[in-house]
Design a protein around this motif. Sequence first.
Motif, short mmCIF file in Angstrom:
data_model
loop_
_atom_site.label_atom_id
_atom_site.label_comp_id
_atom_site.label_asym_id
_atom_site.label_seq_id
_atom_site.Cartn_x
_atom_site.Cartn_y
_atom_site.Cartn_z
N ILE A 17 26.76 31.60 46.27
CA ILE A 17 25.84 30.78 45.49
C ILE A 17 26.09 29.31 45.81
O ILE A 17 27.21 28.86 45.81
N GLY B 32 25.94 26.49 44.08
CA GLY B 32 25.87 26.30 42.64
C GLY B 32 25.10 25.13 42.08
O GLY B 32 25.37 23.98 42.39
N THR C 145 24.39 24.29 38.12
CA THR C 145 24.70 24.76 36.78
C THR C 145 23.44 24.68 35.91
O THR C 145 22.85 23.61 35.77
N GLN D 235 30.52 28.08 33.16
CA GLN D 235 29.27 27.64 33.80
C GLN D 235 28.48 28.83 34.31
O GLN D 235 29.05 29.77 34.87
N GLN E 26 25.76 29.49 37.10
CA GLN E 26 25.19 28.81 38.26
C GLN E 26 24.23 29.72 39.02
O GLN E 26 24.44 30.93 39.08
N ASN F 229 21.25 29.52 42.60
CA ASN F 229 20.85 28.77 43.79
C ASN F 229 19.83 27.71 43.38
O ASN F 229 19.07 27.91 42.43
#
Length: 78
Positions: free
Chosen positions: A4, A6, A8, A53, A55, A57
């Motif tokens: 990923i 990330g 968030t 978190q 996350q 893409n």
Amino acid sequence: MDNIEGVTVAMVGSQIEADLAVGLLRSNGLRAVAIADDAGGLDPALSVTDGVQIQVNPEDEAAARALLAEVEKDAPQG
């Protein structure tokens, strides 16, 4: 492990809540991961103070935020 890039989209207070959110996002076709700084699972209390978190893409950010907002809106208040 998922690869990923990330972004968030949410910060939650527990690994359980994070797992539920990630499951919801994945069941709707989005790639998502939960990231917690809990000493590799040895100190789960760290995720309570620092949060976990969620996350996704970058290309899934808008859809993920909309989906999480819809679920939050429908959640019982209390």
